[in-house]
Design a protein around this motif. Structure first.
Motif, PDB file in Angstrom:
ATOM      1  N   GLU A   1       1.012   3.209   4.732  1.00 47.57           N
ATOM      2  CA  GLU A   1       1.126   1.669   4.376  1.00 47.57           C
ATOM      3  C   GLU A   1      -0.032   0.883   5.063  1.00 47.57           C
ATOM      4  N   ASP A   2      -0.625   1.828   6.031  1.00 44.57           N
ATOM      5  CA  ASP A   2      -1.863   1.216   6.563  1.00 44.57           C
ATOM      6  C   ASP A   2      -3.046   1.691   5.655  1.00 44.57           C
ATOM      7  N   LYS A   3      -3.207   2.273   4.738  1.00 39.45           N
ATOM      8  CA  LYS A   3      -4.097   2.886   3.987  1.00 39.45           C
ATOM      9  C   LYS A   3      -4.288   2.225   2.671  1.00 39.45           C
ATOM     10  N   GLU A   4      -5.728   1.911   2.140  1.00 41.36           N
ATOM     11  CA  GLU A   4      -5.786   1.477   1.100  1.00 41.36           C
ATOM     12  C   GLU A   4      -5.912   2.572  -0.034  1.00 41.36           C
ATOM     13  N   LEU A   5      -5.475   2.243  -1.271  1.00 34.45           N
ATOM     14  CA  LEU A   5      -5.586   3.139  -2.463  1.00 34.45           C
ATOM     15  C   LEU A   5      -6.940   3.779  -2.565  1.00 34.45           C
ATOM     16  N   ASP A   6      -7.940   2.939  -2.355  1.00 37.92           N
ATOM     17  CA  ASP A   6      -9.489   3.532  -2.342  1.00 37.92           C
ATOM     18  C   ASP A   6      -9.676   4.528  -1.322  1.00 37.92           C
ATOM     19  N   ASP A   7      -9.266   4.427  -0.232  1.00 39.61           N
ATOM     20  CA  ASP A   7      -9.336   5.162   0.920  1.00 39.61           C
ATOM     21  C   ASP A   7      -8.717   6.472   0.652  1.00 39.61           C
ATOM     22  N   LEU A   8      -7.349   6.456   0.059  1.00 40.31           N
ATOM     23  CA  LEU A   8      -6.731   7.461  -0.258  1.00 40.31           C
ATOM     24  C   LEU A   8      -7.408   8.578  -1.109  1.00 40.31           C
ATOM     25  N   TYR A   9      -7.870   7.806  -2.321  1.00 42.94           N
ATOM     26  CA  TYR A   9      -8.615   8.556  -3.284  1.00 42.94           C
ATOM     27  C   TYR A   9      -9.927   9.089  -2.941  1.00 42.94           C
ATOM     28  N   ASN A  10     -10.470   8.440  -1.964  1.00 44.95           N
ATOM     29  CA  ASN A  10     -11.990   9.242  -1.414  1.00 44.95           C
ATOM     30  C   ASN A  10     -11.428  10.361  -0.488  1.00 44.95           C
ATOM     31  N   ASP A  11     -10.059  10.413   0.295  1.00 45.21           N
ATOM     32  CA  ASP A  11      -9.720  11.479   0.675  1.00 45.21           C
ATOM     33  C   ASP A  11      -9.389  12.712  -0.264  1.00 45.21           C
TER      34      ASP A  11
ATOM     35  N   GLU B   1     -11.244  17.864  -4.744  1.00 49.54           N
ATOM     36  CA  GLU B   1     -11.257  17.797  -6.420  1.00 49.54           C
ATOM     37  C   GLU B   1     -11.844  18.918  -7.054  1.00 49.54           C
ATOM     38  N   ALA B   2     -13.064  19.263  -6.665  1.00 49.72           N
ATOM     39  CA  ALA B   2     -13.881  20.432  -7.252  1.00 49.72           C
ATOM     40  C   ALA B   2     -13.067  21.841  -6.967  1.00 49.72           C
ATOM     41  N   GLU B   3     -12.327  21.800  -5.875  1.00 51.46           N
ATOM     42  CA  GLU B   3     -11.770  23.069  -5.476  1.00 51.46           C
ATOM     43  C   GLU B   3     -10.421  23.154  -6.834  1.00 51.46           C
ATOM     44  N   VAL B   4      -9.743  22.082  -6.942  1.00 51.04           N
ATOM     45  CA  VAL B   4      -8.607  22.074  -7.869  1.00 51.04           C
ATOM     46  C   VAL B   4      -9.071  22.336  -9.167  1.00 51.04           C
TER      47      VAL B   4
ATOM     48  N   ILE C   1      -0.339  19.940  -5.380  1.00 46.48           N
ATOM     49  CA  ILE C   1       0.998  19.898  -4.664  1.00 46.48           C
ATOM     50  C   ILE C   1       0.776  20.019  -3.074  1.00 46.48           C
ATOM     51  N   ILE C   2      -0.247  21.162  -3.050  1.00 48.43           N
ATOM     52  CA  ILE C   2      -0.457  21.533  -1.640  1.00 48.43           C
ATOM     53  C   ILE C   2      -1.486  20.632  -1.037  1.00 48.43           C
ATOM     54  N   TYR C   3      -2.144  19.857  -1.757  1.00 47.92           N
ATOM     55  CA  TYR C   3      -2.907  18.903  -0.995  1.00 47.92           C
ATOM     56  C   TYR C   3      -2.285  17.677  -0.774  1.00 47.92           C
ATOM     57  N   SER C   4      -1.458  17.140  -1.709  1.00 43.78           N
ATOM     58  CA  SER C   4      -0.735  15.898  -1.718  1.00 43.78           C
ATOM     59  C   SER C   4       0.446  15.693  -0.834  1.00 43.78           C
ATOM     60  N   VAL C   5       1.120  17.019  -0.636  1.00 39.96           N
ATOM     61  CA  VAL C   5       2.350  16.851   0.188  1.00 39.96           C
ATOM     62  C   VAL C   5       2.005  16.434   1.723  1.00 39.96           C
ATOM     63  N   PRO C   6       0.863  16.934   2.198  1.00 36.99           N
ATOM     64  CA  PRO C   6       0.597  16.483   3.489  1.00 36.99           C
ATOM     65  C   PRO C   6       0.308  15.101   3.825  1.00 36.99           C
TER      66      PRO C   6
ATOM     67  N   ASN D   1       0.789  -1.215  -0.031  1.00 33.06           N
ATOM     68  CA  ASN D   1       0.061   0.057  -0.031  1.00 33.06           C
ATOM     69  C   ASN D   1       0.822   0.974   0.029  1.00 33.06           C
ATOM     70  N   ASP D   2       2.019   1.465   0.851  1.00 24.40           N
ATOM     71  CA  ASP D   2       2.946   2.438   1.008  1.00 24.40           C
ATOM     72  C   ASP D   2       3.146   3.088  -0.518  1.00 24.40           C
ATOM     73  N   ASP D   3       3.743   1.796  -1.286  1.00 27.01           N
ATOM     74  CA  ASP D   3       4.355   2.339  -2.670  1.00 27.01           C
ATOM     75  C   ASP D   3       3.246   2.543  -3.691  1.00 27.01           C
ATOM     76  N   LEU D   4       1.981   2.040  -3.465  1.00 26.95           N
ATOM     77  CA  LEU D   4       0.910   2.479  -4.431  1.00 26.95           C
ATOM     78  C   LEU D   4       0.483   3.865  -3.985  1.00 26.95           C
ATOM     79  N   ASN D   5       0.419   4.251  -2.728  1.00 22.55           N
ATOM     80  CA  ASN D   5      -0.209   5.351  -2.438  1.00 22.55           C
ATOM     81  C   ASN D   5       0.842   6.659  -2.777  1.00 22.55           C
ATOM     82  N   ARG D   6       1.943   6.223  -2.376  1.00 19.81           N
ATOM     83  CA  ARG D   6       2.995   7.370  -2.905  1.00 19.81           C
ATOM     84  C   ARG D   6       3.174   7.611  -4.388  1.00 19.81           C
TER      85      ARG D   6
END
Length: 283
Positions: free
Chosen positions: A189-199, A204-207, A176-181, A160-165
């Motif tokens: 490594e504990d977060k699923e890719l789908d969960d990261l996408y939903n976060d 997305e609308a703002e960007v 950048i300003i949203y992804s850096v945090p 998960n860590d490799d995929l998310n990063r």
């Protein structure tokens, strides 16, 4: 019952030679959902029956034997129904589902060398993966997810860590300003890719709103379109024309040849004195 059977047949995943690995996953799931015994027959083959007198295998007699035989025929028929018409003649003689499955593997799975090359290509696509211009974050995620699925079918899996990063790095500059945090977190490594996408979808609308160009003013639009400026009474009015003088021609020629370049003394020296005097009067 007949209508249900036709509905199930229509849903049989059709084989696409270029997507054989993905088709294997789909046809397996279809068989497990329809009749679990079918997939067991594909893997292990039909039950071996002892031949009777004259070397002929007797037909099934009990209900259990008839049900098993029915599953064997259903497995073979399902695989045959999934094969496109142009390949039917190559596999119609296969005597059972296991034999047919092995024949399909030999025909469409490719050699070890081709599989190795396919894996290398997909790995390179993963390394070079980036969002495209004017592509939304959701569209980027869909492409990334498809690539991950293709890698999984050839035996390449990442944590998960490799995929998310990798996904966070693939987003455009506007993210950048949203992804850096997110990238600075230690729990990727504990977060699923789908969960990261939903976060990320929260932003997305703002960007997307920031990516839209600022609208031009009304006058700028009129001038840039080359349409005549009117007094508001009618858009079909003929533009006002005025007599063109020799001085006007000189001015237009000068400005067109020096567009975007500041005038210097050498430029002015090339203009006739009478023209300069006329230009001075006009200004």
């Amino acid at each position: 019952m007949e209508g249900m059977d036709s509905m199930m047949v229509s849903k049989v995943p059709m084989l696409k030679p270029s997507e054989f690995d993905m088709w294997k996953i789909r046809i397996k799931q279809y068989m497990l959902l329809t009749d679990y015994a079918m997939w067991d027959i594909v893997v292990n083959g039909p039950i071996q029956r002892e031949a009777g007198e004259g070397g002929v295998v007797p037909p099934p007699r009990t209900d259990a034997e008839r049900k098993t035989r029915q599953s064997e025929m259903k497995a073979l028929s399902t695989l045959l129904l999934a094969i496109p018409n142009e390949y039917q003649h190559q596999f119609a003689s296969c005597e059972n589902a296991k034999v047919l499955w092995e024949a399909l593997e030999r025909r469409f799975a490719g050699s070890k060398s081709s599989k190795r090359n396919q894996k290398a290509v997909l790995k390179q696509q993963y390394e070079n993966f980036m969002s495209s211009k004017n592509e939304s974050m959701t569209q980027t995620f869909d492409r990334f997810n498809k690539l991950i699925g293709e890698l999984a079918t050839v035996g390449v899996k990442m944590d998960n860590d490799d995929l998310n990063r990798k996904f966070l790095r693939s987003l455009g500059e506007e993210w950048i300003i949203y992804s850096v945090p997110f990238r600075q977190n230690d729990n990727l490594e504990d977060k699923e890719l789908d969960d990261l996408y939903n976060d990320l979808r929260v932003f997305e609308a703002e960007v997307e709103a920031k990516k839209k160009p600022i609208g031009y003013s009304h006058n700028t639009t009129l001038f840039s379109s080359g349409e005549p400026v009117t007094n508001g009474e009618s858009s079909s009015s003929t533009p006002i024309s005025r007599p063109e003088t020799e001085g006007d021609s000189v001015m237009e020629a000068l400005f067109s040849s020096h567009a975007g370049v500041p005038l210097v003394n050498e430029d002015l020296d090339q203009i006739h004195a009478d023209d300069l005097e006329e230009m001075d009067l006009k200004w």
